[in-house]
Design a protein around this motif. Structure first.
Motif, PDB file in Angstrom:
ATOM      1  N   GLU A   1       0.864  -1.168  -0.035  1.00 49.58           N
ATOM      2  CA  GLU A   1       0.116   0.004  -0.235  1.00 49.58           C
ATOM      3  C   GLU A   1       0.902   1.256  -0.068  1.00 49.58           C
ATOM      4  OE1 GLU A   1      -2.452  -0.569   3.197  1.00 49.58           O
ATOM      5  OE2 GLU A   1      -3.907  -2.019   2.408  1.00 49.58           O
ATOM      6  N   MET A   2       1.976   1.212   0.746  1.00 52.52           N
ATOM      7  CA  MET A   2       2.893   2.394   0.637  1.00 52.52           C
ATOM      8  C   MET A   2       3.633   2.555  -0.752  1.00 52.52           C
ATOM      9  SD  MET A   2       4.534   2.060   4.553  1.00 52.52           S
ATOM     10  CE  MET A   2       5.281   3.794   4.360  1.00 52.52           C
ATOM     11  N   ALA A   3       3.913   1.392  -1.365  1.00 52.53           N
ATOM     12  CA  ALA A   3       4.507   1.506  -2.642  1.00 52.53           C
ATOM     13  C   ALA A   3       3.487   2.180  -3.547  1.00 52.53           C
ATOM     14  CB  ALA A   3       4.920   0.208  -3.086  1.00 52.53           C
ATOM     15  N   ARG A   4       2.153   1.674  -3.382  1.00 51.47           N
ATOM     16  CA  ARG A   4       1.094   2.372  -4.232  1.00 51.47           C
ATOM     17  C   ARG A   4       0.775   3.859  -3.953  1.00 51.47           C
ATOM     18  NH1 ARG A   4      -4.267  -0.082  -2.453  1.00 51.47           N
ATOM     19  NH2 ARG A   4      -3.738   1.638  -0.888  1.00 51.47           N
ATOM     20  N   ASP A   5       0.803   4.346  -2.597  1.00 54.49           N
ATOM     21  CA  ASP A   5       0.459   5.630  -2.187  1.00 54.49           C
ATOM     22  C   ASP A   5       1.579   6.431  -2.105  1.00 54.49           C
ATOM     23  OD1 ASP A   5      -1.935   4.491  -2.299  1.00 54.49           O
ATOM     24  OD2 ASP A   5      -2.068   4.106   0.117  1.00 54.49           O
ATOM     25  N   PHE A   6       2.826   6.175  -1.933  1.00 59.78           N
ATOM     26  CA  PHE A   6       3.917   6.945  -1.606  1.00 59.78           C
ATOM     27  C   PHE A   6       5.099   6.699  -2.654  1.00 59.78           C
ATOM     28  CE2 PHE A   6       1.474   6.438   2.481  1.00 59.78           C
ATOM     29  CZ  PHE A   6       1.362   7.696   2.514  1.00 59.78           C
TER      30      PHE A   6
ATOM     31  N   PHE B   1      14.159   7.864  -0.856  1.00 65.23           N
ATOM     32  CA  PHE B   1      14.745   7.044  -0.056  1.00 65.23           C
ATOM     33  C   PHE B   1      15.605   6.167  -0.823  1.00 65.23           C
ATOM     34  CE2 PHE B   1      15.613   3.415   2.588  1.00 65.23           C
ATOM     35  CZ  PHE B   1      15.640   3.951   3.977  1.00 65.23           C
ATOM     36  N   ALA B   2      15.389   5.461  -1.982  1.00 72.51           N
ATOM     37  CA  ALA B   2      16.391   4.609  -2.750  1.00 72.51           C
ATOM     38  C   ALA B   2      17.382   5.681  -3.429  1.00 72.51           C
ATOM     39  CB  ALA B   2      15.502   4.183  -3.810  1.00 72.51           C
ATOM     40  N   ASN B   3      17.242   7.022  -3.828  1.00 74.86           N
ATOM     41  CA  ASN B   3      18.262   7.701  -4.209  1.00 74.86           C
ATOM     42  C   ASN B   3      19.256   7.875  -2.998  1.00 74.86           C
ATOM     43  OD1 ASN B   3      17.529   8.260  -7.073  1.00 74.86           O
ATOM     44  ND2 ASN B   3      16.058   9.677  -6.417  1.00 74.86           N
ATOM     45  N   GLU B   4      18.622   8.060  -1.955  1.00 74.41           N
ATOM     46  CA  GLU B   4      19.570   8.475  -0.889  1.00 74.41           C
ATOM     47  C   GLU B   4      20.635   7.178  -0.501  1.00 74.41           C
ATOM     48  OE1 GLU B   4      21.561  10.728   2.409  1.00 74.41           O
ATOM     49  OE2 GLU B   4      20.305  11.077   0.447  1.00 74.41           O
TER      50      GLU B   4
ATOM     51  N   TYR C   1       7.688  -1.983  -6.697  1.00 81.51           N
ATOM     52  CA  TYR C   1       6.598  -1.629  -7.119  1.00 81.51           C
ATOM     53  C   TYR C   1       6.522  -0.113  -7.194  1.00 81.51           C
ATOM     54  CZ  TYR C   1       5.262  -6.460  -7.631  1.00 81.51           C
ATOM     55  OH  TYR C   1       5.317  -7.918  -7.987  1.00 81.51           O
ATOM     56  N   ALA C   2       7.173   0.653  -6.331  1.00 80.78           N
ATOM     57  CA  ALA C   2       7.348   1.873  -6.288  1.00 80.78           C
ATOM     58  C   ALA C   2       8.453   2.514  -6.958  1.00 80.78           C
ATOM     59  CB  ALA C   2       7.325   2.485  -4.879  1.00 80.78           C
ATOM     60  N   ASP C   3       9.697   1.917  -6.776  1.00 77.47           N
ATOM     61  CA  ASP C   3      10.932   2.367  -7.357  1.00 77.47           C
ATOM     62  C   ASP C   3      11.095   2.067  -9.149  1.00 77.47           C
ATOM     63  OD1 ASP C   3      11.506   3.169  -4.896  1.00 77.47           O
ATOM     64  OD2 ASP C   3      12.728   1.510  -4.360  1.00 77.47           O
ATOM     65  N   PHE C   4      10.384   0.741  -9.181  1.00 76.40           N
ATOM     66  CA  PHE C   4      10.416   0.429 -10.858  1.00 76.40           C
ATOM     67  C   PHE C   4       9.088   0.279 -11.500  1.00 76.40           C
ATOM     68  CE2 PHE C   4      14.351  -1.008  -8.796  1.00 76.40           C
ATOM     69  CZ  PHE C   4      15.291  -0.473  -9.845  1.00 76.40           C
TER      70      PHE C   4
END
Length: 211
Positions: free
Chosen positions: A101-106, A113-116, A171-174
Protein backbone atom coordinates in the motif's frame (compact mmCIF):
# COMPACT_ATOMS: atom_id res chain seq x y z
CA UNK A 1 1.08 46.30 17.02
CA UNK A 2 0.06 42.62 16.94
CA UNK A 3 -2.80 41.17 18.92
CA UNK A 4 -3.24 37.78 20.53
CA UNK A 5 -5.44 36.74 17.63
CA UNK A 6 -2.69 37.41 15.08
CA UNK A 7 -0.23 34.80 16.34
CA UNK A 8 -2.32 31.64 15.70
CA UNK A 9 -3.10 32.83 12.18
CA UNK A 10 0.52 33.63 11.47
CA UNK A 11 1.63 30.27 12.84
CA UNK A 12 -0.91 28.45 10.71
CA UNK A 13 0.17 30.29 7.58
CA UNK A 14 3.81 29.58 8.31
CA UNK A 15 3.03 25.89 8.73
CA UNK A 16 1.10 25.88 5.46
CA UNK A 17 4.07 27.48 3.71
CA UNK A 18 6.43 24.89 5.14
CA UNK A 19 4.18 22.10 3.94
CA UNK A 20 4.01 23.68 0.50
CA UNK A 21 7.80 23.81 0.34
CA UNK A 22 8.18 20.22 1.53
CA UNK A 23 5.66 18.97 -1.03
CA UNK A 24 7.51 20.79 -3.81
CA UNK A 25 10.86 19.54 -2.55
CA UNK A 26 9.60 15.95 -2.49
CA UNK A 27 8.74 16.20 -6.17
CA UNK A 28 12.06 17.82 -7.07
CA UNK A 29 14.27 15.54 -4.96
CA UNK A 30 12.51 12.33 -6.03
CA UNK A 31 12.95 13.32 -9.69
CA UNK A 32 16.47 14.78 -9.66
CA UNK A 33 18.08 13.37 -6.52
CA UNK A 34 19.69 15.53 -3.87
CA UNK A 35 22.71 16.54 -5.92
CA UNK A 36 20.69 17.38 -9.00
CA UNK A 37 18.20 19.56 -7.13
CA UNK A 38 18.53 23.25 -6.30
CA UNK A 39 16.80 25.73 -4.04
CA UNK A 40 15.70 27.60 -7.18
CA UNK A 41 13.98 24.49 -8.53
CA UNK A 42 12.19 23.90 -5.25
CA UNK A 43 11.11 27.55 -5.00
CA UNK A 44 9.75 27.44 -8.55
CA UNK A 45 7.86 24.20 -7.86
CA UNK A 46 6.42 25.74 -4.68
CA UNK A 47 5.38 28.88 -6.57
CA UNK A 48 7.33 31.24 -4.34
CA UNK A 49 10.44 33.36 -4.52
CA UNK A 50 13.79 32.03 -3.39
CA UNK A 51 14.09 34.64 -0.57
CA UNK A 52 10.65 33.65 0.66
CA UNK A 53 11.61 29.98 0.72
CA UNK A 54 14.84 30.74 2.57
CA UNK A 55 12.80 32.40 5.30
CA UNK A 56 11.43 28.94 6.17
CA UNK A 57 14.45 26.77 5.37
CA UNK A 58 17.96 28.22 5.35
CA UNK A 59 19.55 25.45 3.26
CA UNK A 60 18.66 22.72 0.80
CA UNK A 61 20.10 20.28 3.34
CA UNK A 62 17.54 21.41 5.95
CA UNK A 63 14.66 20.67 3.60
CA UNK A 64 16.08 17.28 2.69
CA UNK A 65 16.71 16.35 6.32
CA UNK A 66 13.12 17.19 7.26
CA UNK A 67 11.78 15.09 4.39
CA UNK A 68 14.01 12.13 5.21
CA UNK A 69 13.02 12.12 8.88
CA UNK A 70 9.35 12.20 7.93
CA UNK A 71 9.92 9.50 5.36
CA UNK A 72 11.66 7.20 7.80
CA UNK A 73 8.87 7.68 10.34
CA UNK A 74 6.30 6.76 7.68
CA UNK A 75 8.35 3.90 6.29
CA UNK A 76 8.89 2.29 9.69
CA UNK A 77 5.27 2.57 10.84
CA UNK A 78 4.17 -0.79 9.34
CA UNK A 79 7.14 -2.60 10.90
CA UNK A 80 6.37 -1.06 14.29
CA UNK A 81 2.88 -2.57 14.03
CA UNK A 82 4.25 -6.13 13.81
CA UNK A 83 2.74 -7.57 17.00
CA UNK A 84 4.58 -10.29 18.88
CA UNK A 85 1.37 -11.61 20.44
CA UNK A 86 -0.46 -11.92 17.12
CA UNK A 87 -0.57 -14.92 14.82
CA UNK A 88 2.77 -14.83 12.92
CA UNK A 89 1.43 -15.55 9.44
CA UNK A 90 -1.39 -13.05 9.91
CA UNK A 91 1.04 -10.41 11.15
CA UNK A 92 3.44 -10.98 8.24
CA UNK A 93 0.59 -10.98 5.72
CA UNK A 94 -0.56 -7.61 7.07
CA UNK A 95 3.00 -6.30 6.92
CA UNK A 96 3.37 -7.30 3.26
CA UNK A 97 0.02 -5.69 2.46
CA UNK A 98 0.89 -2.43 4.26
CA UNK A 99 4.25 -2.21 2.48
CA UNK A 100 2.56 -2.66 -0.90
CA UNK A 101 0.00 0.00 0.00
CA UNK A 102 2.88 2.35 0.73
CA UNK A 103 4.49 1.52 -2.61
CA UNK A 104 1.18 2.41 -4.25
CA UNK A 105 0.45 5.56 -2.24
CA UNK A 106 3.96 6.98 -1.66
CA UNK A 107 6.05 6.25 -4.78
CA UNK A 108 7.92 9.57 -4.64
CA UNK A 109 8.94 8.99 -1.05
CA UNK A 110 10.22 5.53 -1.95
CA UNK A 111 12.28 6.87 -4.84
CA UNK A 112 13.69 9.63 -2.64
CA UNK A 113 14.82 7.07 -0.08
CA UNK A 114 16.27 4.79 -2.78
CA UNK A 115 18.23 7.69 -4.30
CA UNK A 116 19.73 8.51 -0.91
CA UNK A 117 20.74 4.89 -0.29
CA UNK A 118 22.30 4.57 -3.76
CA UNK A 119 24.49 7.58 -2.96
CA UNK A 120 25.77 5.84 0.17
CA UNK A 121 23.28 7.46 2.57
CA UNK A 122 25.60 10.41 3.35
CA UNK A 123 22.83 12.46 4.95
CA UNK A 124 20.86 9.77 6.79
CA UNK A 125 23.45 7.27 8.04
CA UNK A 126 22.79 8.16 11.71
CA UNK A 127 19.10 7.36 11.15
CA UNK A 128 19.97 4.02 9.55
CA UNK A 129 22.42 2.93 12.22
CA UNK A 130 20.25 4.32 15.00
CA UNK A 131 16.47 4.31 14.77
CA UNK A 132 16.19 1.94 11.81
CA UNK A 133 18.64 -0.66 13.10
CA UNK A 134 17.12 -0.62 16.57
CA UNK A 135 13.63 -1.31 15.24
CA UNK A 136 14.73 -4.01 12.80
CA UNK A 137 16.72 -5.78 15.54
CA UNK A 138 13.66 -5.60 17.81
CA UNK A 139 11.34 -7.11 15.21
CA UNK A 140 13.92 -9.71 14.18
CA UNK A 141 13.87 -10.84 17.82
CA UNK A 142 10.06 -11.14 17.60
CA UNK A 143 10.36 -13.30 14.48
CA UNK A 144 13.04 -15.46 16.13
CA UNK A 145 10.66 -15.95 19.06
CA UNK A 146 8.00 -17.24 16.68
CA UNK A 147 10.56 -19.64 15.23
CA UNK A 148 11.62 -20.94 18.64
CA UNK A 149 7.96 -21.54 19.46
CA UNK A 150 7.56 -23.57 16.27
CA UNK A 151 4.99 -21.15 14.84
CA UNK A 152 6.93 -20.50 11.63
CA UNK A 153 9.82 -22.22 9.85
CA UNK A 154 13.33 -21.24 10.84
CA UNK A 155 15.07 -18.72 8.61
CA UNK A 156 17.17 -15.56 8.92
CA UNK A 157 14.75 -12.88 10.23
CA UNK A 158 16.88 -9.94 9.07
CA UNK A 159 17.05 -11.22 5.51
CA UNK A 160 13.34 -11.99 5.64
CA UNK A 161 12.67 -8.32 6.43
CA UNK A 162 15.10 -7.19 3.71
CA UNK A 163 13.35 -9.45 1.19
CA UNK A 164 9.93 -8.02 2.03
CA UNK A 165 11.35 -4.52 1.62
CA UNK A 166 12.93 -5.37 -1.73
CA UNK A 167 9.90 -7.07 -3.26
CA UNK A 168 7.30 -4.56 -2.11
CA UNK A 169 9.27 -1.37 -2.78
CA UNK A 170 10.07 -2.65 -6.27
CA UNK A 171 6.51 -1.67 -7.21
CA UNK A 172 7.28 1.96 -6.35
CA UNK A 173 10.91 2.32 -7.44
CA UNK A 174 10.46 0.41 -10.72
CA UNK A 175 6.82 1.24 -11.38
CA UNK A 176 7.42 2.30 -14.98
CA UNK A 177 9.12 -1.02 -15.71
CA UNK A 178 6.39 -3.02 -13.96
CA UNK A 179 3.62 -1.34 -15.94
CA UNK A 180 5.52 -1.63 -19.21
CA UNK A 181 6.10 -5.36 -18.78
CA UNK A 182 2.60 -6.14 -17.54
CA UNK A 183 1.04 -4.16 -20.38
CA UNK A 184 -2.26 -2.33 -20.55
CA UNK A 185 -4.35 -5.32 -19.48
CA UNK A 186 -2.49 -6.08 -16.25
CA UNK A 187 -0.63 -2.83 -15.52
CA UNK A 188 -3.51 -0.94 -13.94
CA UNK A 189 -4.34 -0.49 -10.27
CA UNK A 190 -5.04 -4.21 -9.96
CA UNK A 191 -1.30 -4.91 -10.22
CA UNK A 192 -0.92 -4.21 -6.51
CA UNK A 193 -3.54 -6.78 -5.55
CA UNK A 194 -1.92 -9.30 -7.91
CA UNK A 195 1.44 -8.54 -6.29
CA UNK A 196 -0.01 -8.93 -2.79
CA UNK A 197 -1.44 -12.37 -3.55
CA UNK A 198 1.82 -13.52 -5.12
CA UNK A 199 4.03 -12.22 -2.31
CA UNK A 200 1.76 -13.72 0.34
CA UNK A 201 2.11 -17.09 -1.36
CA UNK A 202 5.86 -16.67 -1.83
CA UNK A 203 6.64 -15.72 1.76
CA UNK A 204 3.92 -17.32 3.82
CA UNK A 205 3.98 -20.75 2.19
CA UNK A 206 7.71 -20.84 2.77
CA UNK A 207 7.30 -19.84 6.42
CA UNK A 208 4.69 -22.42 7.36
CA UNK A 209 6.06 -24.81 10.01
CA UNK A 210 7.36 -28.11 8.66
CA UNK A 211 5.35 -30.97 10.15
Amino acid sequence: MTTSTDAPRRTRIQQEKRELILEAALEVFSTNGFRGSTIDQIAEAAGMSKPNLLYYFRRKEDIHETLMQRLLDTWLAPLRELDDIGDPLTELRSYIRRKLEMARDFPRESRLFANEILQGAPRIMPLLTGELKTLVDEKAAVIKGWMRAGKIARTDPWHLIFSIWATTQHYADFDVQVRAVLGADRGGDGRFEDAARFLEQLFLDGLKPKN
